[in-house]
Design a protein around this motif. Structure first.
Motif, short mmCIF file in Angstrom:
data_model
loop_
_atom_site.label_atom_id
_atom_site.label_comp_id
_atom_site.label_asym_id
_atom_site.label_seq_id
_atom_site.Cartn_x
_atom_site.Cartn_y
_atom_site.Cartn_z
N UNK A 174 33.97 36.29 35.57
CA UNK A 174 36.01 36.92 35.39
C UNK A 174 35.84 37.74 36.30
N UNK A 175 36.97 37.76 36.91
CA UNK A 175 37.94 39.08 37.79
C UNK A 175 39.25 39.37 36.96
N UNK A 176 38.94 40.56 37.55
CA UNK A 176 39.64 41.52 36.50
C UNK A 176 40.36 41.88 37.77
N UNK A 177 42.00 41.64 37.90
CA UNK A 177 42.64 42.53 38.94
C UNK A 177 43.46 43.58 38.89
N UNK A 178 44.13 43.93 39.64
CA UNK A 178 45.20 44.86 39.80
C UNK A 178 45.54 46.52 38.21
N UNK A 179 44.32 47.28 38.90
CA UNK A 179 44.27 48.72 38.06
C UNK A 179 44.69 49.51 38.27
N UNK A 180 45.14 50.50 37.52
CA UNK A 180 46.24 51.42 37.57
C UNK A 180 46.19 52.43 38.77
N UNK A 189 37.34 43.77 39.43
CA UNK A 189 35.78 44.11 38.52
C UNK A 189 35.87 42.54 38.48
N UNK A 190 33.79 42.55 38.82
CA UNK A 190 34.09 40.92 38.32
C UNK A 190 33.05 41.24 36.50
N UNK A 191 33.32 40.98 36.15
CA UNK A 191 32.81 40.89 33.83
C UNK A 191 32.78 40.10 34.13
N UNK A 192 31.42 39.68 33.67
CA UNK A 192 29.82 38.89 33.50
C UNK A 192 29.16 39.13 32.13
N UNK A 193 28.92 38.24 31.07
CA UNK A 193 28.30 38.84 29.91
C UNK A 193 28.96 39.60 29.60
N UNK A 194 30.09 40.52 29.55
CA UNK A 194 30.26 41.49 28.63
C UNK A 194 30.52 43.06 29.63
N UNK A 195 30.18 42.48 30.78
CA UNK A 195 30.19 43.79 31.35
C UNK A 195 30.43 43.65 32.75
N UNK A 196 30.59 44.80 33.61
CA UNK A 196 30.68 45.17 34.32
C UNK A 196 30.04 44.33 35.41
N UNK A 197 29.95 43.50 37.10
CA UNK A 197 28.80 43.00 37.46
C UNK A 197 29.53 43.85 39.46
#
Length: 573
Positions: free
Chosen positions: A386-392, A413-421
RNA sequence: GACCUCUUAGCUCAGUCGGUAGAGCAACGGCCUUUUAAGCCGUGGGUCCUGCGUUCGAGUCGCAGAGGGGUCACCA
């Protein structure tokens, strides 16, 4: 290492080694041994009709041995796997002299020794593809016994499983645990696949300094070192971002580097003090473009390693097929907590965080609070990529301000299996803004944040000259490898993970003992009994020591002249 | 760094109530010419992680330390 300190099995192997030499066989021959076939290829391609694989040579380690009088079976392990070898006395010793079989193979060779075998492949009555030996060559005698792992029908018995031993002696782990080799082969497949992808796109692989006068490009504590000739403090890099951006300023359109980075922080199953990132910078692109690139690249990697986009990781099946889910950070938080924090100011955020059971302190600004809420409530639940976008903006001093949303940056960030990759931005290329951001970092540092970034004047100078709009990416190779190889610890994807050094026991040299009038031949025996230093003898009970020493002499048939009880008493004074 | 937990033969592990240690595999000596964790008979192998303490006596109980693993904190 003296003889008597060795275990029984080590002593026997050394004796065998000497015996082999006495027979005129060099147990460590200099001459090359031509290997013409490998276990795996033979097992996959042998055809009993065609009678292929005749007169082949294989080489490897003896892993099991079953001797029955004039014939024997052994399992040989080469770089690709194991294969059975059939050795019959009269085949390898066609003449009168049966020494090679009776003495060398049966008595003097052990599990773990490396031999070469020349012969023909056939199938035994029980249906196993086997190499029938015509010639046997000793290639390396092993003087330490290997851990013995038995396997039947894919079931492992007595696995060599102590993590400490496995990591400290990775070579043994690799010999004895086949899946370990597989993991590391896949790690290299991963980097090869990634490199191939990037090269096909025309990006240039580069190398930048590991020793840096100012560390930057990430928030972390560095390792510090010193260069004598320059009399200057240098740091091992925590990232290479600022150097790669200088290269973009210099006119390269796309540069990347597989970078060993070093961070002086805690260790656990996701962190090792040295780790590998791949950083990529491409001019005239933005973070949306970079998301497409990451998806495409990681999908290709999964396909290259597994032949499918679906990868089993623990209990989860992770599917890297494009497109991946995309959330803004605020959307993700709302999705997992039901709370919309997008309009909140610092105080309200702090209350919300506390309400969600997150500990806060005064040093935490708005950005840090948002990051904490996300980290606590969302990250672990994101299993599929999952991509998480737009950080503070506060958390991202090197990222460009969002094109339309105040207080945010163009970062994902791309998150995968509960961790940032991975972590990526539309890179900040406004020199005035960049200077201000660094200055904010200095303020954070004063507020007590010891991971705030240092101000890098030389980098700012480069940006002053103009860096084209650029998108940059850092992707954690160890983390990605863990996912792609279903490993639950970073130690399983690093050949030699960082470990505390083994404690060295202090041992006095022999002359310290002889100074005290102790004959040299007794020194190793005294040490074997636990008195590693002359000083420690003062604590010994002379009577017991005397008995023990004479006992060892007798038991080991060493033929030494026993000291008198009085002698021993003097040694202990 | 904090807490929990583990450390016994070359490897994997037992070890009861405190009485100087056992098994399987590996090793060694035998028997056996196609075995499948080969089998059968026999033998040897131990700094019970280290130190201190309690005790007549410690692998076992207590304290301290070392190393490993896990969780948390920091981080990727």
């Amino acid at each position: 290492m003296s003889y008597t300190e060795l275990s029984e099995q080590e002593q026997l192997r050394r004796k065998s080694l000497e015996e082999i030499k006495k027979l005129g066989i060099n147990p460590y021959p200099a001459k090359k041994y031509d290997v013409t076939a490998y276990s795996k290829d033979i097992k996959e391609n042998y055809d009993d009709e065609k009678k292929n694989f005749q007169n082949i040579s294989i080489a490897g380690r003896i892993m099991t041995r079953r001797i029955m009088g004039k014939a024997a079976f052994a399992e040989l392990q080469d770089s690709k796997g194991k294969i059975q070898v059939y050795i019959s006395r009269d085949d390898i010793c066609p003449g009168e002299d049966k020494t090679l079989y009776n003495t060398v193979f049966k008595k003097l060779l052990d599990l773990g020794d490396i031999i070469g075998v020349k012969g023909n492949v056939f199938i035994t009555k029980t249906g196993e593809i086997t190499v029938k030996a015509k010639e046997l060559t000793v290639l390396t005698k092993s003087v330490r016994p290997l851990p013995v792992v038995k396997e039947k029908d894919g079931k492992i018995y007595d696995a060599f499983s102590d993590p400490e031993q496995r990591y400290r002696m990775r070579y043994l782990d690799l010999i004895v645990n086949p899946h370990v080799k597989e993991t590391f082969i896949n790690r290299t497949k991963l980097t090869n696949s990634m490199r191939e992808y990037l090269n096909t796109k025309g990006y240039l692989e580069v190398e930048t300094p590991i020793l840096q006068p100012i560390y930057g490009g990430a928030a972390a504590r560095p390792f510090k070192t010193h260069h004598n000739a320059l009399n200057q403090t240098l740091y091992l890099r925590i990232a290479n971002e600022l150097y790669l951006k200088r290269l973009i300023v210099g006119g390269f359109d796309g540069v990347y580097e597989f970078s060993k980075d070093f961070r002086n922080e805690g260790m656990d199953r996701f962190h090792n003090p040295e780790f590998t990132q791949m950083e990529l910078y491409v001019a005239y692109k933005d973070y949306f473009w970079m998301m497409d690139t990451v998806e495409e690249m990681v999908e290709k990697i999964a396909l290259d390693i597994h032949g499918t986009t679906k990868v089993q990781v623990g209990k989860n099946t992770i599917d890297f097929k494009r497109p991946w889910k995309r959330y803004t950070m605020f959307e993700a938080i709302e999705h997992f907590t039901g709370i919309d924090i997008s309009e909140m100011e610092e105080e309200e955020l702090r209350e919300t965080a506390e309400k969600l059971g997150i500990e806060t302190d005064k040093s935490m600004g708005k950005g840090k609070l948002i990051d904490e809420i996300f980290g606590e409530k969302c990250e672990a639940q994101l299993i599929q990529p999952t991509f998480i976008t737009d950080y503070p903006v506060e958390m991202s001093p090197l990222a460009k301000k969002h094109r339309s949303k105040d207080g945010l940056v163009e970062r994902f960030e791309a998150i995968c299996n509960g961790k940032e990759i991975c972590n990526a931005y539309s890179e900040l290329n406004d020199p005035i803004d960049q200077r201000e951001r660094f200055e904010e970092q200095l303020l954070l540092a004063q507020r007590g944040d010891d991971e705030a970034m240092m101000l890098d004047e030389d980098f700012l100078k480069a940006i002053d000259y103009g860096m084209p709009p650029t998108s940059g990416l850092g992707i954690g190779i160890d983390r990605l490898t863990m996912i792609m190889t279903n490993s639950d610890s970073i130690q399983d994807v690093l050949f030699f993970p960082q470990m505390r050094p083994e404690k060295k026991i202090q041992i006095d040299s022999a002359d310290k003992y002889t100074e005290k009038g102790i004959p040299e031949e007794w020194v190793t025996l005294i040490q074997k009994l636990g008195f590693k230093t002359v000083e420690s003898l003062k604590n010994a009970k002379p009577g017991k020591l005397f008995n023990d020493l004479c006992g060892l002499n007798k038991k080991g048939k060493l033929g030494l002249k026993n000291p008198s009880a009085d002698d021993v008493k003097k040694w202990c004074e």
